[in-house]
Write a protein that holds these residues in place. Structure first.
Motif, PDB file in Angstrom:
ATOM      1  N   GLN A  49       2.660  16.345   4.689  1.00 20.08           N
ATOM      2  CA  GLN A  49       3.853  17.007   4.182  1.00 20.08           C
ATOM      3  C   GLN A  49       5.083  16.106   4.178  1.00 20.08           C
ATOM      4  O   GLN A  49       5.897  16.180   3.281  1.00 20.08           O
ATOM      5  N   ARG A  50       5.263  15.260   5.176  1.00 15.32           N
ATOM      6  CA  ARG A  50       6.469  14.428   5.290  1.00 15.32           C
ATOM      7  C   ARG A  50       6.217  13.025   4.732  1.00 15.32           C
ATOM      8  O   ARG A  50       6.297  12.028   5.426  1.00 15.32           O
ATOM      9  N   VAL A  51       5.934  12.966   3.417  1.00 19.98           N
ATOM     10  CA  VAL A  51       5.634  11.685   2.794  1.00 19.98           C
ATOM     11  C   VAL A  51       6.857  10.784   2.759  1.00 19.98           C
ATOM     12  O   VAL A  51       6.739   9.563   2.772  1.00 19.98           O
ATOM     13  N   GLU A  52       8.054  11.384   2.744  1.00 20.05           N
ATOM     14  CA  GLU A  52       9.274  10.564   2.677  1.00 20.05           C
ATOM     15  C   GLU A  52       9.407   9.640   3.887  1.00 20.05           C
ATOM     16  O   GLU A  52      10.088   8.601   3.809  1.00 20.05           O
ATOM     17  N   ALA A  53       8.736   9.987   4.983  1.00 23.58           N
ATOM     18  CA  ALA A  53       8.762   9.107   6.152  1.00 23.58           C
ATOM     19  C   ALA A  53       8.108   7.764   5.834  1.00 23.58           C
ATOM     20  O   ALA A  53       8.481   6.732   6.396  1.00 23.58           O
ATOM     21  N   MET A  54       7.147   7.774   4.915  1.00 18.58           N
ATOM     22  CA  MET A  54       6.499   6.530   4.506  1.00 18.58           C
ATOM     23  C   MET A  54       7.487   5.606   3.809  1.00 18.58           C
ATOM     24  O   MET A  54       7.491   4.394   4.036  1.00 18.58           O
ATOM     25  N   LEU A  55       8.322   6.190   2.946  1.00 19.33           N
ATOM     26  CA  LEU A  55       9.332   5.376   2.272  1.00 19.33           C
ATOM     27  C   LEU A  55      10.332   4.833   3.279  1.00 19.33           C
ATOM     28  O   LEU A  55      10.775   3.681   3.176  1.00 19.33           O
ATOM     29  N   VAL A 103       0.838  -1.212   0.000  1.00 19.50           N
ATOM     30  CA  VAL A 103       0.000   0.000   0.000  1.00 19.50           C
ATOM     31  C   VAL A 103       0.871   1.259   0.000  1.00 19.50           C
ATOM     32  O   VAL A 103       0.600   2.211  -0.758  1.00 19.50           O
ATOM     33  N   LEU A 104       1.914   1.288   0.818  1.00 21.92           N
ATOM     34  CA  LEU A 104       2.809   2.447   0.853  1.00 21.92           C
ATOM     35  C   LEU A 104       3.481   2.648  -0.494  1.00 21.92           C
ATOM     36  O   LEU A 104       3.590   3.785  -0.988  1.00 21.92           O
ATOM     37  N   PHE A 105       3.913   1.570  -1.110  1.00 20.44           N
ATOM     38  CA  PHE A 105       4.570   1.681  -2.412  1.00 20.44           C
ATOM     39  C   PHE A 105       3.601   2.201  -3.474  1.00 20.44           C
ATOM     40  O   PHE A 105       3.953   3.082  -4.267  1.00 20.44           O
ATOM     41  N   LEU A 106       2.383   1.681  -3.493  1.00 19.62           N
ATOM     42  CA  LEU A 106       1.392   2.143  -4.473  1.00 19.62           C
ATOM     43  C   LEU A 106       1.042   3.610  -4.244  1.00 19.62           C
ATOM     44  O   LEU A 106       0.871   4.384  -5.208  1.00 19.62           O
ATOM     45  N   PHE A 107       0.953   4.015  -2.985  1.00 16.87           N
ATOM     46  CA  PHE A 107       0.672   5.416  -2.662  1.00 16.87           C
ATOM     47  C   PHE A 107       1.761   6.332  -3.219  1.00 16.87           C
ATOM     48  O   PHE A 107       1.481   7.347  -3.869  1.00 16.87           O
ATOM     49  N   LEU A 108       3.012   5.965  -2.967  1.00 16.85           N
ATOM     50  CA  LEU A 108       4.135   6.770  -3.450  1.00 16.85           C
ATOM     51  C   LEU A 108       4.154   6.823  -4.971  1.00 16.85           C
ATOM     52  O   LEU A 108       4.398   7.877  -5.566  1.00 16.85           O
ATOM     53  N   THR A 109       3.875   5.696  -5.605  1.00 15.85           N
ATOM     54  CA  THR A 109       3.904   5.640  -7.066  1.00 15.85           C
ATOM     55  C   THR A 109       2.827   6.519  -7.684  1.00 15.85           C
ATOM     56  O   THR A 109       3.095   7.307  -8.599  1.00 15.85           O
ATOM     57  N   VAL A 110       1.601   6.406  -7.180  1.00 16.13           N
ATOM     58  CA  VAL A 110       0.471   7.153  -7.745  1.00 16.13           C
ATOM     59  C   VAL A 110       0.691   8.664  -7.641  1.00 16.13           C
ATOM     60  O   VAL A 110       0.457   9.410  -8.603  1.00 16.13           O
ATOM     61  N   PHE A 111       1.187   9.129  -6.509  1.00 12.12           N
ATOM     62  CA  PHE A 111       1.348  10.567  -6.312  1.00 12.12           C
ATOM     63  C   PHE A 111       2.596  11.135  -6.989  1.00 12.12           C
ATOM     64  O   PHE A 111       2.778  12.355  -7.029  1.00 12.12           O
ATOM     65  N   LEU A 112       3.435  10.260  -7.529  1.00  5.70           N
ATOM     66  CA  LEU A 112       4.587  10.732  -8.300  1.00  5.70           C
ATOM     67  C   LEU A 112       4.294  10.806  -9.797  1.00  5.70           C
ATOM     68  O   LEU A 112       5.046  11.443 -10.548  1.00  5.70           O
ATOM     69  N   LEU A 113       3.218  10.179 -10.222  1.00  2.00           N
ATOM     70  CA  LEU A 113       2.899  10.132 -11.651  1.00  2.00           C
ATOM     71  C   LEU A 113       2.792  11.516 -12.298  1.00  2.00           C
ATOM     72  O   LEU A 113       3.276  11.705 -13.427  1.00  2.00           O
ATOM     73  N   PRO A 114       2.183  12.525 -11.640  1.00  9.36           N
ATOM     74  CA  PRO A 114       2.089  13.843 -12.288  1.00  9.36           C
ATOM     75  C   PRO A 114       3.444  14.517 -12.530  1.00  9.36           C
ATOM     76  O   PRO A 114       3.537  15.447 -13.348  1.00  9.36           O
ATOM     77  N   GLN A 115       4.499  14.081 -11.843  1.00  9.72           N
ATOM     78  CA  GLN A 115       5.801  14.729 -11.976  1.00  9.72           C
ATOM     79  C   GLN A 115       6.726  14.029 -12.985  1.00  9.72           C
ATOM     80  O   GLN A 115       7.869  14.418 -13.163  1.00  9.72           O
ATOM     81  N   ILE A 116       6.205  13.014 -13.633  1.00  9.98           N
ATOM     82  CA  ILE A 116       7.015  12.257 -14.597  1.00  9.98           C
ATOM     83  C   ILE A 116       7.283  13.072 -15.855  1.00  9.98           C
ATOM     84  O   ILE A 116       6.396  13.751 -16.376  1.00  9.98           O
TER      85      ILE A 116
END
Length: 366
Positions: free
Chosen positions: A264-270, A154-167
């Protein structure tokens, strides 16, 4: 020492998946960018093909001795003393790898999460948790893996989905700009960073050792897919040059995400995702190290070795390399060659010798 059939086929798959992700999700993007530049994701694909190929060799070897670990059938194939020598050599590899894993944890935590905490404290706390897990038993750790796996996905999918607009697609172009050589080089380094051979120590403790190949293939494939997507996102979002300069590129990648004002601190999820996977990889390595040494020395219980090994690993992890620069230089260029001995050469030799011996016995009997 450890009862056979303690973990299910599904649990072996889960452990293989978490083991494959391990440290790779954090450090592979940078290493692939250094050696293969924007073609790093292609190098990972080639490396995955090599991983899957070698698993077929591992399964062919383990299927001949389904109730024995790598250490145990090494003695069966090579004889008592040569087999023990190879087993102890194999244990030295696992020991060094475990020290590297601990040091990576210490470096990451003191660099990005708790900069004011001494690295020794971080490493000691982490190894104590690992030792506790190992002493509880393989089944307990495998069940914990089943609990944590959904959170990792779930954490990986969350990070992936929210990075798609910046590709930005143009960042992976041109393809194969410098030919196949950098891709093959990167694939070789990727392959040797997975260390799948250590999973052979767990195969006989599955309740379906005859299905171990499927478990290893599925776990390795899914874990590798997560790593490939991470490498691809690092290149597409950060760019090749920026990824090269960041040892923990995927952590920097997560910093690019900002979901409104409430997250704001999404990197903590990674960081959480990575700590979970590296914990399980370290725990598997500690199991393999303790079990293998106990089997080689014919000790009654592997648990008596966990604390001494833990103390030695803390010491070695602090001196195994000086800084991040030496780590980046040593790991792909030196450790990869060293790992090839255990990942390819020794298993292939064992399988070849055992096959030859079986064919000779068949000829003699006929």
């Amino acid at each position: 020492m450890l009862e056979k059939g303690k973990i299910s086929h599904r649990q072996l798959t889960v452990l293989s998946l978490l083991y494959t992700i391990g440290t790779s999700i954090l450090i592979v993007p940078s290493i692939m960018s250094v050696f293969s530049r924007q073609d790093g994701w292609i190098a990972c694909l080639v490396g995955v093909v090599a991983d899957i190929t070698i698993i077929f060799i591992y399964s062919a070897l383990s299927s001949r001795y389904p109730k024995l670990s790598f250490v145990e059938y090494s003695e069966k194939i090579l004889g008592k003393w040569l087999g023990k020598a190879v087993s102890l050599f194999f244990m030295s590899f696992i020991f060094l790898l475990s020290a590297f894993l601990l040091r990576v944890v210490g470096n990451f935590m003191t660099t990005h999460i708790m900069p004011n905490t001494p690295i020794e404290v971080t490493i000691i706390l982490f190894i104590l948790v690992v030792i506790y897990a190992v002493r509880l038993g393989l089944e307990t750790t495998a069940r914990a893996g089943e609990i944590f796996l959904p959170f990792v996905i779930v954490l990986f999918l969350f990070l992936t989905v929210f990075l798609l607009p910046q590709i930005k697609i143009d960042r992976i172009e041109p393809f194969l700009e410098e030919g196949f050589k950098p891709v093959i080089l990167g694939a070789f380094y990727y392959f040797n960073l997975q260390e799948q051979v250590i999973l052979l120590m767990l195969v006989p403790y599955s309740n379906r050792p005859d299905k171990a190949r499927n478990a290893l293939l599925v776990g390795t494939s899914i874990g590798s897919l997560i790593i490939i997507v991470t490498v691809l996102l690092s290149t597409l979002v950060l760019g090749t040059e920026f990824t090269q300069r960041n040892m923990y590129a995927s952590y920097t990648l997560a910093k690019q995400i900002s979901v409104g004002n409430f997250l704001q601190r999404v990197e903590a999820m990674l960081a959480i995702l990575w700590l979970i996977t590296i914990f399980f990889k370290t725990a598997v390595c500690m199991y393999a190290l303790s079990l293998g040494t106990a089997q080689t020395l014919q000790l009654k219980d592997y648990r008596t070795l966990t604390l001494p090994f833990g103390l030695l690993l803390v010491f070695l992890s602090l001196i195994v390399y000086d800084n991040i620069v030496s780590f980046i230089s040593f790991t792909p260029k030196v450790f990869s060659l060293y790992a090839t001995i255990f990942m390819v050469i020794i298993p292939v030799l064992l399988l070849s010798i055992d096959t030859l011996r079986a064919s000779l016995k068949k000829e003699q009997s006929s």
